[in-house]
Design an enzyme around this catalytic site. Structure first.
Site, PDB file in Angstrom:
ATOM      1  N   GLU A  11       0.821  -1.215   0.000  1.00  0.00           N
ATOM      2  CA  GLU A  11       0.000   0.000   0.000  1.00  0.00           C
ATOM      3  C   GLU A  11       0.854   1.264   0.000  1.00  0.00           C
ATOM      4  O   GLU A  11       0.463   2.294  -0.533  1.00  0.00           O
ATOM      5  CB  GLU A  11      -0.956   0.007   1.189  1.00  0.00           C
ATOM      6  CG  GLU A  11      -2.115  -0.996   1.079  1.00  0.00           C
ATOM      7  CD  GLU A  11      -1.752  -2.373   1.594  1.00  0.00           C
ATOM      8  OE1 GLU A  11      -0.574  -2.619   1.918  1.00  0.00           O
ATOM      9  OE2 GLU A  11      -2.672  -3.218   1.677  1.00  0.00           O
ATOM     10  N   PHE A  50     -11.704  -8.151  13.300  1.00  0.00           N
ATOM     11  CA  PHE A  50     -10.594  -8.547  12.441  1.00  0.00           C
ATOM     12  C   PHE A  50     -10.283  -7.447  11.427  1.00  0.00           C
ATOM     13  O   PHE A  50     -11.177  -6.941  10.771  1.00  0.00           O
ATOM     14  CB  PHE A  50     -10.935  -9.846  11.714  1.00  0.00           C
ATOM     15  CG  PHE A  50      -9.870 -10.287  10.749  1.00  0.00           C
ATOM     16  CD1 PHE A  50      -8.604 -10.635  11.207  1.00  0.00           C
ATOM     17  CD2 PHE A  50     -10.120 -10.321   9.385  1.00  0.00           C
ATOM     18  CE1 PHE A  50      -7.614 -11.014  10.316  1.00  0.00           C
ATOM     19  CE2 PHE A  50      -9.128 -10.700   8.498  1.00  0.00           C
ATOM     20  CZ  PHE A  50      -7.870 -11.042   8.960  1.00  0.00           C
ATOM     21  N   GLN A  51      -9.036  -7.084  11.330  1.00  0.00           N
ATOM     22  CA  GLN A  51      -8.550  -6.027  10.430  1.00  0.00           C
ATOM     23  C   GLN A  51      -9.266  -4.697  10.659  1.00  0.00           C
ATOM     24  O   GLN A  51      -9.485  -3.934   9.723  1.00  0.00           O
ATOM     25  CB  GLN A  51      -8.652  -6.460   8.957  1.00  0.00           C
ATOM     26  CG  GLN A  51      -7.650  -7.571   8.633  1.00  0.00           C
ATOM     27  CD  GLN A  51      -7.426  -7.780   7.149  1.00  0.00           C
ATOM     28  OE1 GLN A  51      -8.335  -7.576   6.348  1.00  0.00           O
ATOM     29  NE2 GLN A  51      -6.230  -8.204   6.775  1.00  0.00           N
ATOM     30  N   LYS A  69     -17.746  -1.475   5.295  1.00  0.00           N
ATOM     31  CA  LYS A  69     -18.153  -2.433   4.264  1.00  0.00           C
ATOM     32  C   LYS A  69     -19.665  -2.429   4.029  1.00  0.00           C
ATOM     33  O   LYS A  69     -20.118  -2.572   2.896  1.00  0.00           O
ATOM     34  CB  LYS A  69     -17.688  -3.834   4.675  1.00  0.00           C
ATOM     35  CG  LYS A  69     -17.696  -4.839   3.540  1.00  0.00           C
ATOM     36  CD  LYS A  69     -17.017  -6.140   3.970  1.00  0.00           C
ATOM     37  CE  LYS A  69     -16.999  -7.142   2.818  1.00  0.00           C
ATOM     38  NZ  LYS A  69     -16.334  -8.398   3.220  1.00  0.00           N
ATOM     39  N   MET A  95      23.639   9.715   3.819  1.00  0.00           N
ATOM     40  CA  MET A  95      23.486  10.951   4.574  1.00  0.00           C
ATOM     41  C   MET A  95      23.678  10.716   6.072  1.00  0.00           C
ATOM     42  O   MET A  95      24.256  11.545   6.775  1.00  0.00           O
ATOM     43  CB  MET A  95      22.119  11.590   4.291  1.00  0.00           C
ATOM     44  CG  MET A  95      21.962  12.993   4.851  1.00  0.00           C
ATOM     45  SD  MET A  95      23.184  14.163   4.197  1.00  0.00           S
ATOM     46  CE  MET A  95      22.248  14.925   2.865  1.00  0.00           C
TER      47      MET A  95
END
Lengths: 579, 167
Positions: free
Chosen positions: A68, A130-131, A180, A489
């Site tokens: 993602e 869940f999630q 959802k 760096m």
């Protein structure tokens, strides 16, 4: 399924109205198409199954990232290349939290994004389902605004407002979290044709009184300087800025985000200021008597946080669309709240010419006589040489993206950008792994452009999985890995400020980037000296598909000049001269 | 300097979180926040008590204005305003000391709202300093619990028509 297919997404009624009902997902898709979205970047998952089902038509081009974070950086790169909002879709929980870095990155650089996340169904919200993750809560400090959609009927308005908020005023990322059950719920579809948000009415036209004061200040100035930032690029004000600087006869320094907002070939250009800026720009900031900040936010990489040593003899004019930027970091003598393009347009007609001839000649001499320097070599490859070669080999006609770090600064120093939106970099947040996926987004926006992702061996490994996308979708980005076998760096800071106590910066055990690229089906080369570098880079440029070149550069090279943190701009550590 | 900001916001879920989050993230000081309905349906009024110099206060207002759900901000220090807070305090008081406590409470125009075998609950409203003073006077009796609402405020009718801070 039959019903879904019976109503193709592209079909629109004359009035934009329909009595037929659609699911939330279908409505979302219609809204995106209505907004003129060409491509969305994303990754599916449980909570966005309905949304991905509506994408099944192929009515909207979707690019499947491999993480993602890759998806959102690609959307960000697309947004920076076009000025349009980038769109990313991720699922609930880990999908959403994987967007966080990308959202913060866009927020810091004022990039318009519409981030769509699925969430668990509303009856599960708050139950640690869940999630489940509270993504609107998590992203509250790093979004311009966010929505949790609780009713499918709100969806068209929310999408319309999101695009408007993301792209107007000072742009930024907007998050739409869609449970959802909302994606699955049905409603009639009508896309609103206008937006009214009571608490959000950005002011774009400058106050005429302040424009007059600006003119007066220019009339009185002998050592004026323009500090142009990302706002010039955002508002598309490059022509106005050139005209303004020329007419008023004022030299211009462009911040990292402002590079390309004023041509790097223009005689009035002084390069980038700040920590790794030019001698000319930093000295001009120290000595100017009028400093006109345009779409720049006077951040600590420019001022070094030492306001006692920053433009102390100057009246400061600040042109910015965000009133909160004015007075945030520096005291402002003339505030000009407005869109940069509109403000410069308003000021342009009657802008006087400053009495700046002696000054301009002086700063131009600084710029000429104190360029960036490095000690070149025929045995080992110098990173600065590589960047200069990228510039020369393309004639500067390329879109270049970077991550953060040494390679980023070398690009800023050795690749003078001529056009706005041709330099795409993670400025504010300083995100490793940004550049490569951003290049994919930029290339999709400009299929015919040469898009170069200049990255480091550290940064490339943070998002190199997106090679799969480049390969499968045949996105012909050219990746130039400035491979110094270390976290350059950080190593530089450890060398200079921590007595060479190199702690966890050795990346010498990195994979072979040529083999890595080839395993994804991407053509790749390695170069260890100038001759090889020139030859393989030329092959990479003429290769029709994506390509990776692993430039094995001298590991001990540092970025100079450098102003140490805590020092003022008068304390520049200069680089080595070529022999 | 102490400032009281009256902020009109959309009555939306999380609007308090947005405001508190912003103030915290920008390192602005919050003495109290109170929130409730306003005169207009759909809008809430938040009263924020904060501390800061002129520059900080300007930033607080400008940053708050960037929140989409913020409609209007007034700095009540710029107006003559009525400022009130509600205090509930439970103090130890048996039959022997009840009258004594009542005597202390009376000049504050506070009232005893609950009496238990060993305690009294006092309700008082007023400016913060007045409530502080009352608490100090009650302290010797043993303070069992304190709840304060934080300040709420409105500009007086004699004040000039307030001008939104952003304009």
């Amino acid at each position: 399924m039959a019903q879904r297919l019976a109503m193709p997404v592209k079909e629109k009624t004359q009035t934009g109205q329909s009595h037929q009902e659609f699911t939330g997902s279908e409505i979302l898709l219609r809204c995106l198409i209505e907004e003129g979205v060409e491509v969305v970047f994303g990754y599916p998952g449980g909570a966005v199954l309905p949304i991905y089902d509506s994408l099944y038509h192929g009515a909207l081009k979707h690019l499947l990232a491999r993480h993602e974070q890759g998806a959102i950086h690609a959307a960000d790169g697309y947004a920076r290349a076009t000025g349009k909002a980038g769109v990313v879709i991720a699922t609930s929980g880990p999908g959403a939290t994987n967007l966080v870095t990308g959202i913060a990155n866009a927020q810091m650089d004022s990039i318009p994004l519409v981030c769509i996340t699925g969430n668990v169904a509303q009856h599960l919200i708050g139950t640690d389902a869940f999630q489940e993750a509270d993504i609107t809560g998590i992203t509250m400090p790093i979004t311009k605004h966010s929505y949790l959609v609780t009713d499918v009927k709100d969806l068209p308005r929310v999408v319309k407002e999101s695009f408007y908020i993301a792209t107007s005023g000072r742009p930024g990322p907007v998050l739409i979290d869609i449970p959802k059950d909302v994606s699955n719920a049905r409603a009639a579809y009508r896309y609103p044709d206008r937006v009214h948000i009571r608490g959000y009415q950005p002011k774009t036209d400058p106050h005429p009184l302040q424009v007059n004061r600006l003119h007066q200040a220019i009339r009185e100035a002998e050592k004026p300087l323009i500090l142009a930032g990302g706002g010039v690029v955002t508002s598309g004000a490059e022509k106005e800025l050139i005209a303004f600087a020329e007419k008023a006869h004022i030299p211009v320094t462009t911040t990292l985000m402002g590079l390309g907002g004023f041509p790097g070939q223009h005689p009035l250009w002084l390069g980038m200021p700040g920590m790794h800026g030019t001698y000319a720009a930093n000295n001009a900031l120290l000595e100017c008597d009028l400093l006109i900040g345009i779409g720049a936010r006077f951040d600590d990489r420019v001022t070094m946080g030492r306001l006692d040593k920053f433009a102390t003899g100057a009246k400061i004019v600040h042109i910015d669309i965000d009133p909160a930027e004015i007075g945030k970091n520096v005291d402002t003598y003339i505030p000009l709240v407005g869109d940069v393009k509109q403000s410069l347009s308003a000021a342009l007609d009657t802008v006087p010419r400053a009495h700046s001839d002696i000054w301009v000649e002086r700063v131009q001499t600084w710029f000429r006589e104190k360029p960036f320097t490095f000690r070149d070599s025929d045995e080992v490859l110098k990173p600065q040489w590589v960047i200069r070669h990228l510039y020369e080999s393309t004639g500067g006609d390329a879109v270049v993206t970077t991550d953060v770090g040494q390679h980023q600064m070398w690009v800023a120093q050795y690749f003078p950008f001529a056009r706005p939106r041709s330099f795409i970099t993670s400025g504010g947040l300083g995100t490793m792994g940004f550049g490569f996926p951003a290049a994919l987004g930029a290339q999709l926006a400009h299929p015919d452009a040469t898009v170069i992702s200049v990255t480091g061996d550290g940064g490339f490994q943070m998002t190199s999985q997106e090679l799969a996308v480049a390969s499968l979708a045949n996105i012909p980005v050219k990746v130039a890995v400035i491979n110094n076998q270390c976290l350059g760096m950080v190593r530089q800071w450890q060398e200079v400020f921590y007595k060479k106590r190199y702690s966890e910066v050795d990346l010498a055990d990195s994979p072979d980037f040529v083999k890595l690229a080839e395993s994804y089906g991407v053509k790749a080369w390695k170069a260890e000296n100038k001759e090889e570098a020139a030859r393989v880079w030329s092959e990479a440029l003429s290769h029709p598909g994506p390509a990776v070149v692993d430039f094995r550069v001298a590991p001990e090279e540092n970025v100079y000049p450098m102003v140490a943190p805590g020092s003022g701009l008068d304390e520049m550590i200069m680089g080595e001269e070529d022999e | 300097m102490r400032h009281i900001l009256s902020v009109l916001v959309n009555d939306q879920p999380r609007v308090l979180a947005r405001v508190a989050n912003l103030l915290g993230r920008r390192n602005f000081n919050i003495e109290s926040i109170s929130v409730g309905e306003s005169e207009e349906p759909g809008l809430s009024r938040m009263v924020i008590v904060t501390n800061g110099d002129e520059r900080t206060m300007e930033q607080v207002q400008k940053q708050l204005h960037k929140l989409i759900d913020v409609i209007k901000i007034q700095d009540l220090n710029e107006h003559s305003a009525v400022e009130r807070e509600l205090l509930l305090i439970k103090v130890g008081a048996g039959p022997a000391t009840r009258m004594e406590v009542s005597g202390i409470v009376e000049p504050f125009r506070a009232s005893v709202v609950d009496v238990g075998p060993h305690s009294l609950m006092v309700q008082a409203t007023g400016e913060r300093s007045k409530l502080d003073a009352l608490i100090e006077l009650l302290r010797p009796y043993g303070i069992k619990e304190v709840a304060r609402t934080g300040v709420t405020a409105l500009p007086r009718g004699t004040a000039k028509t307030p001008v939104p801070a952003g304009s």
